[in-house]
Design an enzyme around this catalytic site. Structure first.
Site, PDB file in Angstrom:
ATOM      1  N   TYR A   1       0.862  -1.188   0.000  1.00  0.00           N
ATOM      2  CA  TYR A   1       0.000   0.000   0.000  1.00  0.00           C
ATOM      3  C   TYR A   1       0.890   1.226   0.000  1.00  0.00           C
ATOM      4  O   TYR A   1       1.852   1.308   0.766  1.00  0.00           O
ATOM      5  CB  TYR A   1      -0.883  -0.012   1.253  1.00  0.00           C
ATOM      6  CG  TYR A   1      -1.771   1.206   1.407  1.00  0.00           C
ATOM      7  CD1 TYR A   1      -2.840   1.437   0.549  1.00  0.00           C
ATOM      8  CD2 TYR A   1      -1.534   2.130   2.427  1.00  0.00           C
ATOM      9  CE1 TYR A   1      -3.668   2.557   0.710  1.00  0.00           C
ATOM     10  CE2 TYR A   1      -2.347   3.243   2.596  1.00  0.00           C
ATOM     11  CZ  TYR A   1      -3.412   3.454   1.732  1.00  0.00           C
ATOM     12  OH  TYR A   1      -4.221   4.557   1.886  1.00  0.00           O
TER      13      TYR A   1
ATOM     14  N   ASP B   1       9.502   2.874  -0.800  1.00  0.00           N
ATOM     15  CA  ASP B   1       8.508   3.542   0.041  1.00  0.00           C
ATOM     16  C   ASP B   1       8.811   3.195   1.497  1.00  0.00           C
ATOM     17  O   ASP B   1       8.577   2.070   1.947  1.00  0.00           O
ATOM     18  CB  ASP B   1       7.100   3.093  -0.360  1.00  0.00           C
ATOM     19  CG  ASP B   1       6.015   3.792   0.450  1.00  0.00           C
ATOM     20  OD1 ASP B   1       6.352   4.502   1.426  1.00  0.00           O
ATOM     21  OD2 ASP B   1       4.828   3.608   0.117  1.00  0.00           O
TER      22      ASP B   1
ATOM     23  N   LYS C   1       4.950   9.239   8.525  1.00  0.00           N
ATOM     24  CA  LYS C   1       4.763   8.697   9.870  1.00  0.00           C
ATOM     25  C   LYS C   1       5.775   9.237  10.895  1.00  0.00           C
ATOM     26  O   LYS C   1       5.628  10.353  11.357  1.00  0.00           O
ATOM     27  CB  LYS C   1       4.732   7.167   9.806  1.00  0.00           C
ATOM     28  CG  LYS C   1       3.528   6.669   8.942  1.00  0.00           C
ATOM     29  CD  LYS C   1       3.248   5.218   9.103  1.00  0.00           C
ATOM     30  CE  LYS C   1       2.238   4.682   8.095  1.00  0.00           C
ATOM     31  NZ  LYS C   1       0.885   4.582   8.571  1.00  0.00           N
TER      32      LYS C   1
END
Ligand code: PLP
Length: 439
Positions: free
Chosen positions: A145, A240, A271
């Site tokens: 994702y 990523d 994050k």
């Protein structure tokens, strides 16, 4: 399932009247485990305190960002001082420079551009890759994702080297018609896709270690193979690290693999580097990054990008993320995953433990999990029973069987003990669910 959370229930009822599903992001809704989501009133250290006043040991950590635990005094002090100076100016500021310097010091990137979410970071990195290569095809892996970017919300086409189809209504076929979705760990599929479409592939994007189908440990050399394949075909390799960056280790997952001698062309971060605020980034070599506006022709922008409060929070977090913090995270993660595995084994529940540095997942399945198809064999009903038993015992796990578990520097012996005490009962509940009994 006992659902004794009247204040959360009342808030959820209110929320559903004004917010679709009562939540601002779907996984929060508990649809995958049943029951009412806990509304959190405040958080401190390793604990969430819900609207009913119950204290829960947090093994979600806001889905990764809260590396230091909640409301870390030094982060809060820095944020308070930054907010008092004004919350957004729409101009360059010193904190964004300092955070970019901190990131470039830790990661092999020469330039960093900030965004407000990981989704924007991956979307922008792909735009840059397409602009820089003059090519249009993007390769990704099933189960990885990268945020809710149209072209990446894609499911595999009918053959391995055929283009993808939309993964959700609302994404037009034209948005996924340039995306190839391959099975994770499948070198043959990667080779076939590059053999057939290599001269059109702008980039391959992969989670440095997948964490969004549950954690999957990349085979040694797999990321190096991807980087090498991209290089051979003139495509860019985007790692990523929105989830793994500054979380799996001090340098993210790349740090654990850097001995393999490869470096991504572009990274995406999010994050942890936002310290609990909406901040993310992408970065890479200067020759690529300087093709972005205003130096180059590739457009990318954001009203709140590099926001001074968010970058202050991120900087304070990274400055406090010392080697000792990662050593602590490692110890806590090992203690919890070993105890979970022992409890499940004692209850006769087949399971797999997978790690990526300090992140980990427990899949309730009897076969090692190497890809999305393997992850999907996890017993979601048994996980639901396990989840609710943990919640009743004061532990907040991800409300989905396909997510990483996160710990923080604030998870001390007392918090860990709550988890250890909860595990045998939860494992027994999972076993009962598998035997068809009441959870
Ligand atoms: N990339 C990865 C690996 C992620 O885990 C996520 C979010 O979980 C994203 C991108 C998207 O980030 P955001 O939710 O901030 O848009």
């Amino acid at each position: 399932m006992i659902d004794d959370a009247p204040a959360s229930q009342a808030l959820f009822d209110r929320a559903r009247r004004v917010i679709p599903g009562g939540v601002s992001s779907p996984v929060r809704a508990f649809n995958a485990v049943g029951g009412t989501p806990r509304f959190i009133a405040r958080a401190e250290g390793p604990y969430l305190i819900d609207a009913d006043g119950r204290r829960l040991v947090d093994l979600v950590c806001s889905w990764g960002p809260m590396l230091l635990g909640h409301a870390h005094p030094q982060v809060i002090e820095a944020v308070g001082a930054a907010a008092a100076r004004g919350t957004s100016y729409g101009t360059p500021t010193e904190p964004e420079v300092a955070l970019a310097e901190e990131i470039t010091a830790r990661m092999p990137v020469e330039r960093v551009r900030f965004t407000s979410s990981g989704t924007e970071a991956t979307m922008s990195a792909i735009r840059l890759a397409r602009g820089a290569t003059g090519r249009d095809v993007v390769v990704k892996f099933a189960g990885c994702y990268h945020g809710h970017v149209d072209s990446l919300l894609a499911s595999a086409g009918s053959g391995l080297a055929t283009f993808a189809v939309p993964g959700t209504p609302g994404v037009p076929e034209s948005s996924t018609a340039l995306t190839l979705v391959l099975p994770y760990h499948d070198r043959d599929a990667v080779a076939a896709a590059f053999a057939e479409h290599g001269d059109r592939i702008a980039c391959l994007i992969t989670e440095a270690a997948p964490g969004n189908m549950g954690v999957i440990t990349p085979d040694p050399g797999f990321n190096a193979f991807l980087a090498q394949t991209c290089r051979e075909h003139g495509a860019l390799f985007i790692s990523d690290e929105v989830m793994t960056g500054f979380r799996a280790s001090a340098q993210g997952y790349w740090g654990l693999e850097s001995h393999e001698g490869w470096t991504p062309d572009l990274f995406t971060f999010g994050k942890v580097m936002g310290g609990g605020f909406p901040a993310a980034a992408f970065g890479g070599r200067a020759d690529l990054m300087e093709q972005l506006a205003p130096l180059g022709p590739i457009y990318q922008a954001g009203t709140l990008s590099g926001n001074p409060v968010a970058t202050t929070a991120g900087l304070a977090t990274l400055q406090l993320a010392t080697p000792e913090v990662y050593a602590h995270l490692d110890r806590v993660a090992t203690t919890i995953k070993d105890a979970a595995s022992a409890a499940l084994a004692a209850a006769g529940v087949a399971h797999q433990v997978a790690s990526a540095g300090t992140m980990f997942s427990i899949f309730l399945t009897d076969a090692p999990v190497r890809d999305f198809a393997g992850a999907q064999r996890t017993d979601v009903a048994a996980y639901g029973a396990f989840f609710h038993a943990m919640l009743e015992a004061g532990v907040y796990l991800p409300p989905s069987a396909f997510e990483a578990w996160f710990v923080s520097a604030a998870h001390d012996d007392d918090a860990v003990q709550v988890v250890l005490d909860a595990l045998p009962g939860a494992a027994a509940a999972a076993a009962r669910a598998q035997q068809g009994g009441a959870a």
